[in-house]
Design a protein around this motif. Sequence first.
Motif, PDB file in Angstrom:
ATOM      1  N   MET A   1      74.846-136.070  13.767  1.00 51.54           N
ATOM      2  CA  MET A   1      75.205-136.971  14.686  1.00 51.54           C
ATOM      3  C   MET A   1      76.434-136.558  15.339  1.00 51.54           C
ATOM      4  O   MET A   1      77.277-136.112  14.769  1.00 51.54           O
ATOM      5  N   LEU A   2      76.172-137.211  16.917  1.00 52.13           N
ATOM      6  CA  LEU A   2      77.380-136.789  17.618  1.00 52.13           C
ATOM      7  C   LEU A   2      77.845-138.307  17.772  1.00 52.13           C
ATOM      8  O   LEU A   2      77.098-139.042  18.605  1.00 52.13           O
ATOM      9  N   LYS A   3      79.200-138.428  17.423  1.00 49.61           N
ATOM     10  CA  LYS A   3      79.821-139.827  17.932  1.00 49.61           C
ATOM     11  C   LYS A   3      80.382-139.461  19.290  1.00 49.61           C
ATOM     12  O   LYS A   3      80.867-138.667  19.772  1.00 49.61           O
ATOM     13  N   LEU A   4      80.356-140.921  20.255  1.00 47.54           N
ATOM     14  CA  LEU A   4      80.640-140.870  21.558  1.00 47.54           C
ATOM     15  C   LEU A   4      81.732-141.506  21.840  1.00 47.54           C
ATOM     16  O   LEU A   4      82.082-142.521  21.246  1.00 47.54           O
ATOM     17  N   LEU A  54      69.807-142.042  21.577  1.00 43.36           N
ATOM     18  CA  LEU A  54      71.107-142.620  21.763  1.00 43.36           C
ATOM     19  C   LEU A  54      71.101-144.199  20.918  1.00 43.36           C
ATOM     20  O   LEU A  54      70.239-144.575  21.142  1.00 43.36           O
ATOM     21  N   ARG A  55      71.792-144.264  20.120  1.00 40.79           N
ATOM     22  CA  ARG A  55      72.062-145.209  19.301  1.00 40.79           C
ATOM     23  C   ARG A  55      73.544-146.100  19.618  1.00 40.79           C
ATOM     24  O   ARG A  55      74.344-145.514  19.594  1.00 40.79           O
ATOM     25  N   VAL A  79      74.662-140.096  18.939  1.00 35.61           N
ATOM     26  CA  VAL A  79      73.441-139.433  19.508  1.00 35.61           C
ATOM     27  C   VAL A  79      72.951-138.674  18.147  1.00 35.61           C
ATOM     28  O   VAL A  79      73.766-138.178  17.194  1.00 35.61           O
ATOM     29  N   ILE A  80      71.753-138.783  17.887  1.00 34.14           N
ATOM     30  CA  ILE A  80      71.164-138.368  16.800  1.00 34.14           C
ATOM     31  C   ILE A  80      69.652-137.685  17.230  1.00 34.14           C
ATOM     32  O   ILE A  80      69.094-138.054  17.937  1.00 34.14           O
ATOM     33  N   LYS A  81      69.421-136.768  16.126  1.00 35.27           N
ATOM     34  CA  LYS A  81      68.120-136.169  16.614  1.00 35.27           C
ATOM     35  C   LYS A  81      67.288-136.141  15.221  1.00 35.27           C
ATOM     36  O   LYS A  81      67.510-135.703  14.394  1.00 35.27           O
ATOM     37  N   LYS A 106      57.244-140.272   8.857  1.00 31.75           N
ATOM     38  CA  LYS A 106      58.594-140.050   8.393  1.00 31.75           C
ATOM     39  C   LYS A 106      59.227-138.731   8.863  1.00 31.75           C
ATOM     40  O   LYS A 106      58.545-137.953   8.832  1.00 31.75           O
ATOM     41  N   PRO A 107      60.369-138.889   9.550  1.00 28.72           N
ATOM     42  CA  PRO A 107      60.893-137.636  10.063  1.00 28.72           C
ATOM     43  C   PRO A 107      61.055-136.416   9.008  1.00 28.72           C
ATOM     44  O   PRO A 107      61.432-136.737   7.733  1.00 28.72           O
ATOM     45  N   LEU A 108      60.945-135.254   9.465  1.00 29.36           N
ATOM     46  CA  LEU A 108      61.135-134.013   8.356  1.00 29.36           C
ATOM     47  C   LEU A 108      62.839-134.186   8.586  1.00 29.36           C
ATOM     48  O   LEU A 108      63.270-133.559   7.257  1.00 29.36           O
ATOM     49  N   ALA A 109      63.398-134.391   9.302  1.00 34.21           N
ATOM     50  CA  ALA A 109      64.957-134.473   9.418  1.00 34.21           C
ATOM     51  C   ALA A 109      65.414-135.486  10.087  1.00 34.21           C
ATOM     52  O   ALA A 109      65.107-135.448  11.491  1.00 34.21           O
ATOM     53  N   LYS A 110      65.890-136.436   9.601  1.00 34.56           N
ATOM     54  CA  LYS A 110      66.424-137.486  10.289  1.00 34.56           C
ATOM     55  C   LYS A 110      67.773-137.438  11.180  1.00 34.56           C
ATOM     56  O   LYS A 110      68.039-138.210  11.968  1.00 34.56           O
ATOM     57  N   ASP A 111      68.765-136.563  10.789  1.00 37.56           N
ATOM     58  CA  ASP A 111      69.673-136.188  11.459  1.00 37.56           C
ATOM     59  C   ASP A 111      69.900-134.754  11.382  1.00 37.56           C
ATOM     60  O   ASP A 111      70.500-133.908  10.837  1.00 37.56           O
TER      61      ASP A 111
END
Length: 140
Positions: A1-4, A54-55, A79-81, A106-111
Amino acid sequence: MLKLDTVLQGKQARYGEIEPIMSEHGFTLSGNWEYEEGMFDGILNREGGETVYLRMPFDVISGTLEHPDTLLAFGQPFVIKHVVNVGLDHDESALLASTGFDQFQKPLAKDAHIEKKTKWEIRGEEKVAEMFGDHEFIHS
């Protein structure tokens, strides 16, 4: 996660004023919202099984979420992938999963690890500025 670091953090707006802007730019109310908090989600990039979002989180200050007069206070956008498996699936949703459109997978990787962090920080910050930089109804 990247804080903006954006103009939106700490600002307040009415749901009825902010939702059309969000919708116009492809952002939706996240499916797991609560009556007192939630977030708007938008896709910055989708490639294969990787999606960069982008959240924009918010708290409900007064009112009921999704009512036009509800007052929201925004937190720090980030931002999260997510990474999902786009390989073949052997159940009834095989076509959807193999094309990458299975919204319930379900995502394999949520973050997941984000490469080129500066690129995504800049894209996220620019998107928020593009959407909200000139709107007078967003206030502290």
